[in-house]
Structures are given as structure tokens and as C-alpha cells.
Motif scaffolding. Sequence first.
Motif, PDB file in Angstrom:
ATOM      1  N   ILE A   1       0.724  -1.112   0.072  1.00 30.40           N
ATOM      2  CA  ILE A   1      -0.103   0.180   0.102  1.00 30.40           C
ATOM      3  C   ILE A   1       0.754   1.319  -0.270  1.00 30.40           C
ATOM      4  CG2 ILE A   1      -1.672   1.193   1.540  1.00 30.40           C
ATOM      5  CD1 ILE A   1      -2.885  -1.247   2.424  1.00 30.40           C
ATOM      6  N   ASP A   2       1.878   1.190   0.726  1.00 29.18           N
ATOM      7  CA  ASP A   2       2.865   2.344   0.646  1.00 29.18           C
ATOM      8  C   ASP A   2       3.459   2.643  -0.734  1.00 29.18           C
ATOM      9  OD1 ASP A   2       2.469   2.732   3.603  1.00 29.18           O
ATOM     10  OD2 ASP A   2       4.270   1.723   4.096  1.00 29.18           O
ATOM     11  N   ILE A   3       3.743   1.644  -1.414  1.00 26.04           N
ATOM     12  CA  ILE A   3       4.324   1.659  -2.748  1.00 26.04           C
ATOM     13  C   ILE A   3       3.258   2.640  -3.630  1.00 26.04           C
ATOM     14  CG2 ILE A   3       4.948   0.460  -4.726  1.00 26.04           C
ATOM     15  CD1 ILE A   3       6.183  -1.650  -2.860  1.00 26.04           C
ATOM     16  N   ILE A   4       1.880   2.047  -3.402  1.00 21.05           N
ATOM     17  CA  ILE A   4       0.989   2.683  -4.210  1.00 21.05           C
ATOM     18  C   ILE A   4       0.839   4.008  -3.712  1.00 21.05           C
ATOM     19  CG2 ILE A   4      -1.586   2.834  -4.503  1.00 21.05           C
ATOM     20  CD1 ILE A   4      -1.611  -0.133  -4.244  1.00 21.05           C
ATOM     21  N   THR A   5       0.723   4.533  -2.488  1.00 26.84           N
ATOM     22  CA  THR A   5       0.759   5.775  -2.075  1.00 26.84           C
ATOM     23  C   THR A   5       1.645   6.562  -2.512  1.00 26.84           C
ATOM     24  OG1 THR A   5      -0.500   4.670  -0.135  1.00 26.84           O
ATOM     25  CG2 THR A   5       0.077   7.207   0.240  1.00 26.84           C
ATOM     26  N   ASN A   6       2.956   6.122  -2.576  1.00 22.76           N
ATOM     27  CA  ASN A   6       4.040   6.972  -2.771  1.00 22.76           C
ATOM     28  C   ASN A   6       4.314   7.045  -4.314  1.00 22.76           C
ATOM     29  OD1 ASN A   6       4.554   7.320  -0.066  1.00 22.76           O
ATOM     30  ND2 ASN A   6       5.796   5.530   0.015  1.00 22.76           N
TER      31      ASN A   6
ATOM     32  N   ILE B   1       3.105   1.788 -12.092  1.00 17.82           N
ATOM     33  CA  ILE B   1       3.462   0.631 -11.174  1.00 17.82           C
ATOM     34  C   ILE B   1       2.458  -0.420 -11.332  1.00 17.82           C
ATOM     35  CG2 ILE B   1       4.460   2.215  -9.490  1.00 17.82           C
ATOM     36  CD1 ILE B   1       1.967   1.995  -7.954  1.00 17.82           C
ATOM     37  N   SER B   2       2.809  -1.651 -10.952  1.00 15.15           N
ATOM     38  CA  SER B   2       1.804  -2.810 -11.062  1.00 15.15           C
ATOM     39  C   SER B   2       2.418  -3.690  -9.959  1.00 15.15           C
ATOM     40  CB  SER B   2       2.318  -3.497 -12.591  1.00 15.15           C
ATOM     41  OG  SER B   2       3.418  -4.064 -12.609  1.00 15.15           O
ATOM     42  N   LEU B   3       1.391  -4.683  -9.959  1.00 12.29           N
ATOM     43  CA  LEU B   3       1.389  -5.924  -9.004  1.00 12.29           C
ATOM     44  C   LEU B   3       3.027  -6.451  -9.235  1.00 12.29           C
ATOM     45  CD1 LEU B   3       0.619  -7.849  -6.624  1.00 12.29           C
ATOM     46  CD2 LEU B   3      -0.518  -9.043  -8.414  1.00 12.29           C
ATOM     47  N   LYS B   4       3.447  -6.565 -10.369  1.00 14.23           N
ATOM     48  CA  LYS B   4       4.491  -7.308 -10.697  1.00 14.23           C
ATOM     49  C   LYS B   4       5.863  -6.331 -10.347  1.00 14.23           C
ATOM     50  CE  LYS B   4       7.332  -9.037 -14.340  1.00 14.23           C
ATOM     51  NZ  LYS B   4       7.687  -9.370 -15.956  1.00 14.23           N
ATOM     52  N   SER B   5       5.569  -4.977 -10.435  1.00 11.52           N
ATOM     53  CA  SER B   5       6.908  -4.357 -10.054  1.00 11.52           C
ATOM     54  C   SER B   5       6.826  -4.164  -8.471  1.00 11.52           C
ATOM     55  CB  SER B   5       6.501  -2.808 -10.558  1.00 11.52           C
ATOM     56  OG  SER B   5       5.475  -2.288 -10.244  1.00 11.52           O
ATOM     57  N   ALA B   6       5.714  -4.022  -7.875  1.00 14.81           N
ATOM     58  CA  ALA B   6       5.550  -4.098  -6.272  1.00 14.81           C
ATOM     59  C   ALA B   6       6.186  -5.345  -5.870  1.00 14.81           C
ATOM     60  CB  ALA B   6       4.173  -3.848  -6.004  1.00 14.81           C
ATOM     61  N   ALA B   7       5.835  -6.412  -6.139  1.00 18.50           N
ATOM     62  CA  ALA B   7       6.214  -7.812  -5.702  1.00 18.50           C
ATOM     63  C   ALA B   7       7.742  -7.656  -6.050  1.00 18.50           C
ATOM     64  CB  ALA B   7       5.766  -9.039  -6.699  1.00 18.50           C
ATOM     65  N   GLU B   8       8.269  -7.299  -7.189  1.00 17.12           N
ATOM     66  CA  GLU B   8       9.869  -7.559  -7.337  1.00 17.12           C
ATOM     67  C   GLU B   8      10.446  -6.485  -6.357  1.00 17.12           C
ATOM     68  OE1 GLU B   8      10.340  -6.220 -11.364  1.00 17.12           O
ATOM     69  OE2 GLU B   8       9.885  -8.003 -12.029  1.00 17.12           O
ATOM     70  N   SER B   9       9.878  -5.163  -6.012  1.00 14.38           N
ATOM     71  CA  SER B   9      10.677  -4.559  -4.877  1.00 14.38           C
ATOM     72  C   SER B   9      10.552  -4.990  -3.502  1.00 14.38           C
ATOM     73  CB  SER B   9      10.117  -3.041  -5.211  1.00 14.38           C
ATOM     74  OG  SER B   9       8.612  -2.968  -4.819  1.00 14.38           O
TER      75      SER B   9
ATOM     76  N   ASN C   1      -4.728  -3.549  -8.937  1.00  9.94           N
ATOM     77  CA  ASN C   1      -4.996  -2.299  -9.559  1.00  9.94           C
ATOM     78  C   ASN C   1      -6.161  -2.038  -9.152  1.00  9.94           C
ATOM     79  OD1 ASN C   1      -2.899  -3.038 -11.364  1.00  9.94           O
ATOM     80  ND2 ASN C   1      -3.919  -4.497 -12.678  1.00  9.94           N
ATOM     81  N   GLN C   2      -7.149  -2.535  -8.683  1.00  6.66           N
ATOM     82  CA  GLN C   2      -8.313  -1.890  -8.142  1.00  6.66           C
ATOM     83  C   GLN C   2      -8.036  -0.856  -6.900  1.00  6.66           C
ATOM     84  OE1 GLN C   2     -10.581  -5.218  -7.123  1.00  6.66           O
ATOM     85  NE2 GLN C   2     -11.545  -5.524  -8.728  1.00  6.66           N
ATOM     86  N   TYR C   3      -7.154  -1.018  -6.206  1.00  5.30           N
ATOM     87  CA  TYR C   3      -6.449  -0.309  -4.916  1.00  5.30           C
ATOM     88  C   TYR C   3      -5.844   1.017  -5.607  1.00  5.30           C
ATOM     89  CZ  TYR C   3      -5.137   0.973  -0.327  1.00  5.30           C
ATOM     90  OH  TYR C   3      -5.141   1.496   0.945  1.00  5.30           O
ATOM     91  N   LEU C   4      -5.028   0.542  -6.568  1.00  7.51           N
ATOM     92  CA  LEU C   4      -4.225   1.975  -7.223  1.00  7.51           C
ATOM     93  C   LEU C   4      -5.285   2.767  -7.940  1.00  7.51           C
ATOM     94  CD1 LEU C   4      -1.853   3.045  -8.446  1.00  7.51           C
ATOM     95  CD2 LEU C   4      -1.904   1.420 -10.370  1.00  7.51           C
ATOM     96  N   ASN C   5      -6.277   2.382  -8.664  1.00 10.64           N
ATOM     97  CA  ASN C   5      -7.227   3.262  -9.003  1.00 10.64           C
ATOM     98  C   ASN C   5      -8.082   3.977  -7.862  1.00 10.64           C
ATOM     99  OD1 ASN C   5      -6.923   2.644 -11.912  1.00 10.64           O
ATOM    100  ND2 ASN C   5      -8.120   0.748 -11.898  1.00 10.64           N
ATOM    101  N   HIS C   6      -8.541   3.285  -6.835  1.00 11.57           N
ATOM    102  CA  HIS C   6      -9.076   3.931  -5.603  1.00 11.57           C
ATOM    103  C   HIS C   6      -8.299   5.149  -5.370  1.00 11.57           C
ATOM    104  CE1 HIS C   6     -12.613   1.644  -4.473  1.00 11.57           C
ATOM    105  NE2 HIS C   6     -12.094   1.000  -5.396  1.00 11.57           N
TER     106      HIS C   6
ATOM    107  N   ALA D   1      -1.721  14.477 -13.777  1.00  6.81           N
ATOM    108  CA  ALA D   1      -1.141  14.428 -12.579  1.00  6.81           C
ATOM    109  C   ALA D   1      -1.292  13.261 -11.783  1.00  6.81           C
ATOM    110  CB  ALA D   1      -1.845  15.627 -12.001  1.00  6.81           C
ATOM    111  N   ILE D   2      -2.309  12.552 -11.852  1.00  7.76           N
ATOM    112  CA  ILE D   2      -2.489  11.313 -10.906  1.00  7.76           C
ATOM    113  C   ILE D   2      -2.061   9.692 -11.776  1.00  7.76           C
ATOM    114  CG2 ILE D   2      -4.294  12.401  -9.674  1.00  7.76           C
ATOM    115  CD1 ILE D   2      -6.180  10.471 -11.320  1.00  7.76           C
ATOM    116  N   GLY D   3      -1.488  10.080 -12.889  1.00  6.41           N
ATOM    117  CA  GLY D   3      -0.809   8.831 -13.359  1.00  6.41           C
ATOM    118  C   GLY D   3      -1.584   8.201 -14.476  1.00  6.41           C
TER     119      GLY D   3
END
Length: 488
Positions: free
Chosen positions: A385-390, A396-404, A425-430, A453-455
Motif C-alpha cells: 500500500i505504501d508503494i501505491i501511496t508514494n 506501477i503494477s503488482l509485478k513491480s511491487a512484488a519485485e521491490s 490495480n483496483q486499489y491503485l485506481n481507488h 497528474a494522477i498517473g
Amino acid sequence: MFVDDEYMILEGLKMIVDWSALGFEVVETVKSATEALQYLESHAIDLLITDINMPEMSGIELVKQAQVKNRDFFTIILSGYQEFEFVKKGMQLGVKNYLVKPVNKEELKRSVLEIHAELEKRQQQEQKELYRETGLILWLNNELNDGEFQGLLKQFSSGTQPPYTPLLFSSEKAIVETAAEYFWNRGQQMAVYGRLNEDQLILIYSGSRQQLLLLIRELEQHFSGEHWQIIVGETIEEWETLYKSYEKIKQIQSLQAFYPDLLPHERVLKVDTVNKEEELPFLSFNKALMIGDIKTICQELDRIFDQLLAAQADPEQVKYVSFLLFTDIYRQSPALSVDDYETMIAEIRKGNTIVELRCLFDEILEKTKGQTDQKRYSETVQHAIDIITNDYTEEISLKSAAESLHLSVVYLGQIFKKETELSFNQYLNHVRIKKAQHLLLHTQQTINEISEAIGYNNTNYFSKMFKKLNGITPKEFRDTYREGYDSL
């Protein structure tokens, strides 16, 4: 697999034709029906070639017993003599062919090639069904884009036009199979059965709610003496919001598991109705929660409780509706802890009147507004969630988050969905849409500028996503709430 009590026959069957050239692998040869049944306990085969006349059990009896245990394969029967009764019994069991010893090589090859063609046809059909069911599951979980959805609809010959109503039918396997056939025969093909749970059928009904309820009434008469239940979701016009209706069904399943005393004990449970005529606006309430304005949320709550009051809903029904409303708030408000959840559930259970329960929601909203720290996610999910928020403005994607996070994509996706009830992806859209709301209210930026501005690099996609989650366009949101927005 070959079955024959004569060793030389077994050896001859291995060599009589080139089995690999015919598309088969010989996986086992046994000298008795008993050994064959033991092998089938833990192995699957596509073709059984068996002698009919063996000491302890005939080939016909072998096939019969295997079928009782739901073993599915083609069969070729071999015999040293022709006898009509054996042939007749074999054909009743679906035996593909009956060959007389000594086996004619060309006749055997013809039979085997016919079976291979049927197996390929069956495999193609199974793959097609798997593709369709996978698509339906993705749709129910809000994981399809426009192109994928249109591709999914092409897989069905009928029953794909809106409005749509998800429903869940639960019973023992045989009854579920009959129910699936019942809907299929009436042109309702968008069904998921067996792959998730053999005791349930998930169906996306295409057509008017009135017609669906008539069909369910027929179903009630058909299964009048059986034990079963059907949960009927909210009927929706836009395919993109189907997942919201399906979420309600899943909520009811959870409530039935943990708080069975709070739900009406009915065969047909409609998540959005208080009587036969009136529907509760759960979908509008969900969108009000996403908008996040306290006044708008309270207006939707008032609408629902006014309908309950006008319908003179009984206390059990009011508590049930209150449960569903609260679970929506809880899911969208990570600041509420598990302890908060248990406390509010207890308060709902104690509520005696509609007025009491409506007032309880004012307390819930006040509590939600007063808490800002996220509390209930595991460390791993919180990191995601922090990755999404920042980084929500980035690609960003689930794959990139998992790798980090040095995790597997599948593992992170599973625990993220389990804890947040949203895909990555749903959380990212929210998150992006909530940021867009802030920019719409507090800046003079254009819709195009906010989208970038929001991606989102596509303004049309941003506007569509915004309306999907909020029920109104970005412009309507700005015009409505610019001068008065009380954030949840």
C-alpha cells in the motif's frame, strides 16, 4: 491401460501398433480387474482396453465399477468369442468398440484414432469452457477491460445483454447440476460451476429482474422438498459495476458463516429488496462512500432506512441490511480496526428499532472520520500500500511491487486481495481517484491536467474510471462539491 489375464496378450497389445504415433502412451498393463481398479484409484486414463472374460471379474463389471467411482475414460472390449448379451451390456456402459481376438490391427487402429479425435474434441471444449469461466470470474472481480469484456461476450451464443444480475445457488452437487441445466435451457449461459466449488453455481443472469424472479419461483416449485438456497444480487445496467453487486453476495456468505442468527432464514435471499416491489440502493450507497462526502453518505443512508420504515421491515431484516451497510463502510475505511468491527457488529445485534440503528451509523461515520491511521493490514500488505501511496503517479503494477518487496507476484496478489478485498490495480485506481477528487476541489487544474497528474495518460479512461467509482463525472463532482465537501 491394458487389462488381460494372459501375459502374451498384454505383451502383444504393446507391440501390435505404434501407440505413440496414434497419440497415446501406454501407462500401465495389469492382469486382473482388481489391479486395474486399484490403479484407477490414484491415476487417470483416457483409454482402457480390456479382456471381457477374466477369472474374478469381467471386463464389463470392471467398467461398471470404475464408472460408479466417477472414473471417465473410453473403453475397447476384447473377447475370444462374440456374444450378443456381452455386446449389449458393453454398449449400455458406453464401451466404444468390441473387438474379437485375435485382434485385427487395422480395425484396432481405426477405433483408437476415432477415440483420439473425440478426446481432442472434448479437450477443445473443456479449454473453451475454462476460458469462458475464467473470463466470468475476472468480470465478477472487476479485472476486465472493455476489449476483454467484449471478447468474453463473443464466447456465448445467448444471454449476454444487460441488465445483469449475479446470483449464487448452493446445494448438494446433484441439485446444483440440475439448477445449472435449468438456467442453461432458458438461455442463461454465463455460469461458473464446479471449478470453484461443486456445491455452488455462480450465474450472471442476463435480462429483466422480473423475469429472473419468475424463473426462481419456478425453481422453488421444482425443488420444493430439497435443501438449497439462492442469493440474488442487485440488478445493474452497466457491466463495469457488476462486481459491486457480486461483492454483496460474498458479504452475505461471510455473514451466514459467522452470524447466522442475524440473517433471514429464507431459501431465496435478495440482497437489495425489502419486499417484492422495492429495491434498496446499495450501489448508490457504495458510490456515496467513494465520493466521501458525509452529507451525501447520510442522504443515502436516510433513503435506505426510510424505505425500510415504509415497508415495515421486521427487525431481523433491518439488522441484516445494517450489517451489509456497515461491511461496506468497513471495507472502504481501513482506519477502522478489527476491534472496531466487532464492537459495531455487537451494537447492530443489540439494536431494537430502525431509529436506533440509523443513529448508530452516525456514530460509525463519526468514528471513521476521527481515525486516520491504517491499522488492520499485515506488514507485507502495508508495504505494498505504501508503494501505491508514494508512487501512484508512476507506471506501477503488482509485478513491480512484488519485485521491490522480493515476493512472488502470485503470493502478493493473493494476500493483498484477501486483506483489502481489492486487487492491486483496483486499489491503485481507488488511490488515484481519491487524489483526483482532492485536485478537483482544491485546484483550478483542468480535467486533462488532473488525469496526467494522477498517473493516467488517457483522459477518457480517467473520466470513465471516475464515473464508474463515483457515479458522477469529474465535472459534476467539482460543480457539486466545490463549495461544500465534508470529507469522511
